[in-house]
Design a protein around this motif. Sequence first.
Motif, PDB file in Angstrom:
ATOM      1  N   SER A 205       0.927  -0.728  -0.081  1.00  0.00           N
ATOM      2  CA  SER A 205      -0.309   0.242   0.607  1.00  0.00           C
ATOM      3  C   SER A 205       1.380   1.330   0.102  1.00  0.00           C
ATOM      4  O   SER A 205       0.771   2.468  -0.369  1.00  0.00           O
ATOM      5  N   SER A 206       2.103   1.205   0.885  1.00  0.00           N
ATOM      6  CA  SER A 206       2.872   2.239   1.074  1.00  0.00           C
ATOM      7  C   SER A 206       3.017   2.750  -0.449  1.00  0.00           C
ATOM      8  O   SER A 206       3.674   3.566  -1.241  1.00  0.00           O
ATOM      9  N   THR A 209       1.121   4.134  -3.150  1.00  0.00           N
ATOM     10  CA  THR A 209       0.023   5.520  -3.078  1.00  0.00           C
ATOM     11  C   THR A 209       1.084   6.697  -1.920  1.00  0.00           C
ATOM     12  O   THR A 209       0.807   7.697  -2.529  1.00  0.00           O
ATOM     13  N   ARG A 210       2.540   6.278  -2.159  1.00  0.00           N
ATOM     14  CA  ARG A 210       3.410   6.870  -1.747  1.00  0.00           C
ATOM     15  C   ARG A 210       4.775   7.532  -2.275  1.00  0.00           C
ATOM     16  O   ARG A 210       5.056   8.249  -2.921  1.00  0.00           O
TER      17      ARG A 210
END
Lengths: 342, 447
Positions: A205-206, A209-210
Amino acid sequence: MRTIRMLAATAALATTMAVAGVAHAGKDLDAIKARGSLICGVGPSSAGFYLLGSDGKWSGIDVDVCRAIAAAILGDSEKVKYVPASAQQRFQQVQSGEVDILSRTTTWTLTRDTALGLDFGHITVYDGQGFLVPKKLGIKSAKELKGATVCVQPGTTTELNLADFFRANNMDFKSVVIESRDELEQAFYNGRCDTYTNDSTGLASSRATRAPKPDDYVILPERISKEPLAPAFRHGDNQFGDIVRWSVYAMLEAEEKGITSKNVDEMKKSDDPQIKRLLGITPGMGKALGVDEEWAYRIIKQVGNYGESYDRNLGPNSSVKLDRGLNKLWSDGGIQYAPPVR
Amino acid sequence: MADITNGSATVTRVYRPPPSQATGAIGWMRRNLFNSVLNSIITILLVLVIGMIVWNFLDWAVFKSVTSAKSGQECGKISPDGACWAFVVDKYRLIFFGTYPYEEQWRPLFACISVIAMLVLSCDRRFWNAWLAAIWGIGSIVTFLLMFGQIFVPLSVLLIVALVAGGVGLLLRRRAASAIEVVAYWVLATVGAVGLAVLLWDWVMGLIGAPDLMVRLSAFVPGFTIAPLSYVETSKWGGLPVTLILASYGLAFAFPLGILAALGRRSKLPLIKGLCVGYIELIRGVPLISLLIMASVMLPLFLPTGMTIDKFLRALVAVTLFAGAYIAEIIRGGLQSIPKGQYEAADAMGLSYMQKTAFIILPQALQVVIPPLVNTFIGFFKDTSLVLIIGIFDLLNAGEQAIVDRVWSGYANEIHVFLAIIYFCMCYSMSRYSKYLEREMNKSVRR
C-alpha cells in the motif's frame, strides 16, 4: 471477635461476586443476542483492515468479518458496535468482556492462543514481513541486503524480526528508526534508507500510494516472518467460536462457488447441492450452527464473498492495491481453503 | 505698587519637537535594533531568516496550496510543493465529530457551541453568583441532550440535588436568611435525605432478594426520560465535543474537589488531613497515562464479567481525579498566602468555619492563584488528548485517524497544522482571559 465477623463478611461478599461471575461466563452468544449488537474491537485506523472514512464509518476487511458475524447471529450486518482497541490494551478488552471479538490484524501466536485465554477464528489474511527496495539498486533477494540501511518502525515485532533475520544470515545492517509511519515512509522515498521493512500488505500500500513512481520500487520475494491475522475471542463459548469460524468459511465457500452479493438471489435457484446447503435451501446447516437457515445468504447478500471483500478493501478496487498472493483460494494457487459445508 | 509681572519681557519659547529620528518607529528601531554595529548585523540577519521562513510557509500554505482535489495524488499533480488543504476539506467532519453518526452531526456541532457559550458566559464576572449554577445547569442539559439524544434522570439524582442544595444553603445562610428560606432549605435537605434512605433500603432489599416483603419503590418512580432524538452512545462520540466535554467538565468537577482537598489538607482533624494528603500525593505520584490505563484496563478486570462502566465516564473520572490533586496544591499555596490576621478577624466577627472559609479566605486565596490555575487549565486541555491510549477519539486522535487514509497519504502536515491552529485558538484565549482577570482582580491593590 470483630476480626472473625469481618472475615465472614468478606468471605460472603467474595462468594457472591464469584457466583455472579460464574453465572455470566460462557454465555457470550446469549449476551450478544440479548444486547442486539456485536461489540467488535478494531484498532486505530489501518488502511485496508479498519479505516474510519470521512463520514465516520468503519470499513475494511477486518470490519467485514465483524459485519458477517453480526449478519449471521443478528440478521443485520449493521448491528455492530465498534470499540477502538489500542495495541497495548486489546487483549484485556477481550478478557474483561468489553468487546466480544477482536478483529484488528492480530497475529495468531501460541502464547496468545493459550496463556492469554483467547481463541482464534479462521485466518482472514496471511501476511508476512518483507522488504521494499528501489529497483535501481538491482537487488533481487533479501540475502543481498548485507550492510544495508533499513527503515523500520520501533517497538513492533517488525523490528525484532528484522534483527533475527540479519543475525541468522550473518549480515550486518544499520537501522533508521522513526516512530511515525508517515515520516518513516517519507524518509525512505527521499532515499535515506536502502530498504524499508514492514508487513507486505503495508509495503504494497505504501508503494501504491506514497512512491513518486510505484514502478521504481520492488518488494523482495522473501517473507521473513509469518503473520497469520485472525479474529480473536474469549475462551469458553464454543458455539460463538463456531459461528465466528463458519462466518468466514461461508465467505470463502461463496467465492469458490461463484456466489456474490449481486447474484446470490439467482443462486438460490441453483441445482448444485453444495450451494443449496450453503444458502439454506436444503435446511440443516443453520440449525446445526445454532442460527437460522438464512445465515450464509445474509452474509453474502450484506457483506459479500471473501474475494469481494478483499478486492474492495485491500485489492485492486481499494487504495491499498495489494496482490492477493497467499490469500488466493486454494483452487487458484493460494492457501485460503474452507472446510465443506455439510 | 508695581505689578510683579509688569515690565518683564515675554519670552516666546518655541517648543520644537525632538528630532524625527529619535521618536516614533524609527527612533524605537534606532534605540533597540540598530544601536551598535553588531546589533545591526544581527537584526538584518534575523529579519532575513524570519522573512525567508515566513515566505516559505506562506508559499506552501497559501500561494501554492490546493483546496479542491479528489486524492493526495491529484494534489501532487496540481501543485507538488504546496499544501493540500483538500485533505482537510475532505476530512474536517471526521476530525471534528469522529464516529458520531454522519446524518446527526449537527447535534455535536450545537453541543460544542453550547459548551463554548457556557464557558464564555462563565468568564463574565457579572455572572459569578447564582447565575453561574443556572448557566451550567441549563448548558449541561442542552449539551448532553444533544449528544445522547435521550436522557434518563433517575430519581436518586434529583434527591441528591435536593440534599446538596438544602445542605449547602443551611451551612452558609442559616444566620443570614429569612425564616421562610431556612425552612425551605430544611425541607429540601430532609426530602433528599429521607428519599435517598428509602431508595437505599429498597435497593438493599432487592439485592438480597426480598422483593415480596417490600414493594419495590423504584419500580413506581424510576425517574423520568427526555427523549426527543435518537440515542447515541458515548462509544460513538468523537472529535471536538469529546475534547471540550472532557476538559471543561473534568475541570468543573476537579475545581471543587481541589478546593475541598486543599482545605482538608490544612485541617486539624487527623483523619481528614490524612485522607487528603494521601489522595493528593498518590495522584501526583503517578502519570496521567497510568491513571487512564488503570481506569480503562485494570478496573474492568476487577468488576464481575458482563458488568461494564462506560469508558467515557471512566476517562472523565480519571481526568477529574488527576486535575483535582494539582488544583488542590495550587489552592493550598493561595491559602498559605493569606495573612493570619484575616483568619483571626473572621473568628473575632463570630463567623462559623464555613462562613469564614467561603466569604473571607477563599475569595482572597483564589484571586492570588489565578495565573497558576489557568496554567493548569491550559495544560489539562491539552492532556485530554492522552485518552487516545484507551481508545477514545478526541480532536487530536480523530485527526490521527484521518491521516491513516491511504488516499491522502503523504499529507499529514496539513492535518497537524489544522489541529495546531484549533488548539492554539483555545489555549491562547484562555491565557488572554487569565491576563484580563488578573488585571480586574488586582484593581484594589494596584496604583
